[in-house]
Design a protein around this motif. Structure first.
Motif, short mmCIF file in Angstrom:
data_model
loop_
_atom_site.label_atom_id
_atom_site.label_comp_id
_atom_site.label_asym_id
_atom_site.label_seq_id
_atom_site.Cartn_x
_atom_site.Cartn_y
_atom_site.Cartn_z
N GLY A 1 0.61 -1.23 0.16
CA GLY A 1 0.18 -0.45 0.04
C GLY A 1 0.87 1.05 -0.07
N ASP A 2 0.52 2.01 -0.93
CA ASP A 2 1.83 3.51 -0.71
C ASP A 2 0.59 4.87 -1.66
N LEU A 3 0.80 5.32 -1.68
CA LEU A 3 -0.24 7.02 -1.91
C LEU A 3 0.19 6.51 -3.46
N THR A 4 1.56 7.05 -3.99
CA THR A 4 1.27 6.70 -5.75
C THR A 4 2.69 5.80 -6.39
N THR A 5 3.26 5.30 -5.42
CA THR A 5 4.02 4.65 -6.37
C THR A 5 4.21 2.90 -6.53
N THR A 6 4.76 2.66 -7.06
CA THR A 6 5.28 0.82 -7.10
C THR A 6 6.22 0.41 -6.65
N ILE A 7 6.94 1.17 -6.76
CA ILE A 7 8.63 1.39 -5.53
C ILE A 7 8.56 -0.21 -5.09
N ASP A 8 7.69 -0.21 -3.53
CA ASP A 8 7.87 -1.55 -2.89
C ASP A 8 7.22 -2.54 -3.16
N ALA A 9 6.09 -3.36 -4.20
CA ALA A 9 5.66 -3.71 -4.64
C ALA A 9 7.19 -4.23 -6.10
N ASP A 10 7.65 -3.56 -6.63
CA ASP A 10 8.55 -3.97 -7.72
C ASP A 10 9.71 -4.04 -7.11
N ARG A 11 10.22 -4.08 -5.88
CA ARG A 11 11.15 -4.60 -4.95
C ARG A 11 10.94 -5.84 -5.10
N VAL A 12 10.00 -5.85 -4.17
CA VAL A 12 8.91 -7.99 -3.55
C VAL A 12 8.78 -8.59 -4.77
N GLY A 13 8.70 -7.49 -5.69
CA GLY A 13 8.72 -8.68 -7.18
C GLY A 13 10.03 -9.45 -7.55
N ARG A 14 11.16 -8.26 -7.35
CA ARG A 14 11.94 -9.25 -7.82
C ARG A 14 12.21 -11.05 -7.15
N HIS A 15 11.75 -11.02 -5.86
CA HIS A 15 12.46 -12.26 -5.13
C HIS A 15 11.21 -13.28 -6.25
N GLY A 16 10.38 -13.35 -6.57
CA GLY A 16 9.97 -13.43 -7.42
C GLY A 16 8.41 -14.46 -6.82
N VAL A 17 7.95 -13.59 -5.99
CA VAL A 17 6.47 -13.81 -5.88
C VAL A 17 5.50 -12.86 -7.14
N PRO A 18 4.31 -13.46 -6.29
CA PRO A 18 2.84 -12.33 -7.13
C PRO A 18 3.00 -11.12 -5.83
N VAL A 19 2.73 -10.30 -6.77
CA VAL A 19 2.86 -9.24 -6.09
C VAL A 19 1.73 -7.84 -6.44
N VAL A 20 1.17 -7.13 -5.60
CA VAL A 20 -0.27 -6.33 -6.30
C VAL A 20 0.35 -5.20 -5.32
N GLN A 21 0.45 -3.84 -6.22
CA GLN A 21 0.47 -2.50 -5.57
C GLN A 21 -0.80 -1.50 -5.49
N LEU A 22 -1.37 -1.45 -4.15
CA LEU A 22 -2.41 -0.64 -4.54
C LEU A 22 -1.80 0.80 -3.91
N ASN A 23 -2.75 1.77 -5.02
CA ASN A 23 -2.41 3.25 -4.89
C ASN A 23 -3.38 3.55 -3.76
N THR A 24 -3.49 4.87 -3.01
CA THR A 24 -4.37 5.07 -2.06
C THR A 24 -4.37 6.82 -2.50
N GLY A 25 -4.08 7.26 -2.83
CA GLY A 25 -4.01 8.07 -3.33
C GLY A 25 -3.29 9.80 -2.99
N ARG A 26 -4.46 9.83 -1.81
CA ARG A 26 -4.12 11.09 -0.75
C ARG A 26 -4.60 9.94 0.44
N GLU A 27 -4.94 8.92 0.61
CA GLU A 27 -5.79 8.06 1.60
C GLU A 27 -4.36 7.78 2.37
N CYS A 28 -4.48 8.35 3.58
CA CYS A 28 -3.35 7.25 4.61
C CYS A 28 -2.88 6.27 5.41
N HIS A 29 -4.36 5.88 4.72
CA HIS A 29 -3.93 4.65 5.26
C HIS A 29 -4.77 3.15 4.46
#
Ligand SMILES: Nc1nc2c(ncn2[C@@H]2O[C@H](COP(=O)(O)OP(=O)(O)OP(=O)(O)O)[C@@H](O)[C@H]2O)c(=O)[nH]1
Ligand SMILES: Nc1nc2c(ncn2[C@@H]2O[C@H](COP(=O)(O)OP(=O)(O)OP(=O)(O)O)[C@@H](O)[C@H]2O)c(=O)[nH]1
Ligand SMILES: [Mg+2]
Ligand SMILES: [Mg+2]
Ligand SMILES: [Zn+2]
Ligand SMILES: [Zn+2]
Lengths: 205, 205
Positions: free
Chosen positions: B58-86
């Motif tokens: 979960g992040d406001l706007t980026t895919t940085i974390d999903a990209d990092r974990v995805g490199r370990h070969g597991v399925p990933v989904v990046q959610l973006n909340t826009g402005r929402e803080c949770h």
């Protein structure tokens, strides 16, 4: 009127009151533990001979930060938000009524540790500073575009740990300027004292 | 029905779906840059032979974390909340529909960097982990009582920097246990690998 609009209106009223009383307000936002209170302590020590300083701290439930800054001999008010993740203009107004505004030239305000919500709730300050630290890594500026676009000054703190963390303060500076070309960026270490004079200058003090 | 109640209801529905599909969900909350993604990367490396792992970030706007974990070969989904803080249960449900739940035993979820709001918005996870790091200082546990009362496990990360920071991991552990006597506390350093096995154990994995 939405909650955001109500807040904006109260913030404008706060600003008028502060301008009437000749109080210059600098608001510090930033991540949890990025060094907001430490930087404010350093600024108080540098500036208390030149300005009559006051401090307002925002936190969920404790008085830890107001106690710390109060030890430097300046009037302080601790606001507690309960569960709310940001200060708002209404709560900030309560602090203004608790201070002797006629006896204050410079009011340093520390918002709750949070890089998201404070951007949406102005308080009526003259300058907004966002503080992040190199120990949070290298992505936090890009991940929080709204708060960096809102801020006048970005502080990259704890640079004494940059090498150990493998994080480049200059790359964080570039990220901030890419989001907000007009933002002033200051790299600091409260530990070594680096950048504190630059921060004073960036704040126009 | 308030927004909080709606969220709670959807979280319960998510939980039922996950239980039907035999997916065990561990949710990571914590301060900005405390090391949530790094810890998850370490856990993925340790556990991917034993469990079929999935990751939701979960992040406001980026895919940085999903990209990092995805490199370990597991399925990933990046959610973006826009402005929402949770993250909220509704958005989390969208991620569940994007994953092949039949092919996942262990789902690691990383909430937005924020020590306040995620406590109020359950997603339907089985275990909640809150991650803080010694570089944030020594007050952050006491300053955020609600999230520590909500969590099953508290991770005190970056202990390799504890001495340099003058922060005691044990005093942070004491603060957490004072707020929540049933919480399990693990002290970790992703840098040195310390505590990762203990974290695996604390999660029942
Ligand atoms: N190494 C290093 N540590 C620092 C620096 N500035 C602050 N710290 C430490 O970082 C920790 C957090 O500092 P604080 O001033 O409490 O940070 P804060 O942003 O006010 O924290 P919250 O109000 O709780 O969000 C403390 O242990 C400080 O001593 C710095 O420049 N270098
Ligand atoms: N020294 C040290 N650095 C660490 C440790 N764990 C993580 N880091 C570093 O801390 C920074 C932040 O790590 P992340 O894993 O991105 O933290 P995060 O909590 O996922 O950050 P956000 O999702 O952006 O809130 C990175 O530079 C990591 O390399 C640790 O145990 N010791
Ligand atoms: Mg503080
Ligand atoms: Mg992360
Ligand atoms: Zn908020
Ligand atoms: Zn929030």
């Amino acid at each position: 009127e939405s909650l955001l609009e109500v807040n904006r209106r109260i913030a404008e009223e706060n600003r008028r009151l502060l301008d009437e009383r000749g109080v210059y307000v600098v608001e510090f936002m930033g991540s949890i533990g990025s060094g907001k209170t430490s930087l404010i302590e350093a600024l108080v020590e540098k500036l208390k001979e030149r300005y009559r300083i006051g401090y307002v701290a925002g936190d969920l439930t404790t008085t830890i930060d107001a106690d710390r800054v109060g030890r430097h001999g300046v009037p302080v008010v601790q606001l507690n938000t309960g569960r709310e993740c940001h200060l708002d203009a209404n709560l900030f107004r309560k602090a203004l009524y608790q201070l002797d505004l006629n006896g204050i030239d410079l009011l340093l305000v520390e918002n709750v540790g949070n890089l998201i919500c404070p951007a949406d709730f102005p308080l009526g300050s003259h300058r907004k500073v966002v503080v992040v630290s190199v120990t949070e890594g290298e992505h936090m500026v890009r991940k929080h575009p709204i708060i960096f676009k809102e801020a006048d000054v970005a502080v990259i703190n704890k640079v004494d740990l940059a090498e150990e963390m493998g994080v480049s303060p200059s790359s964080l500076e570039r990220d901030a300027k890419e989001l907000n070309p007009r933002i002033k960026v200051v790299k600091t270490s409260v530990k070594t004292g680096d950048g504190i004079d630059e921060l004073v200058e960036a704040l126009g003090l």
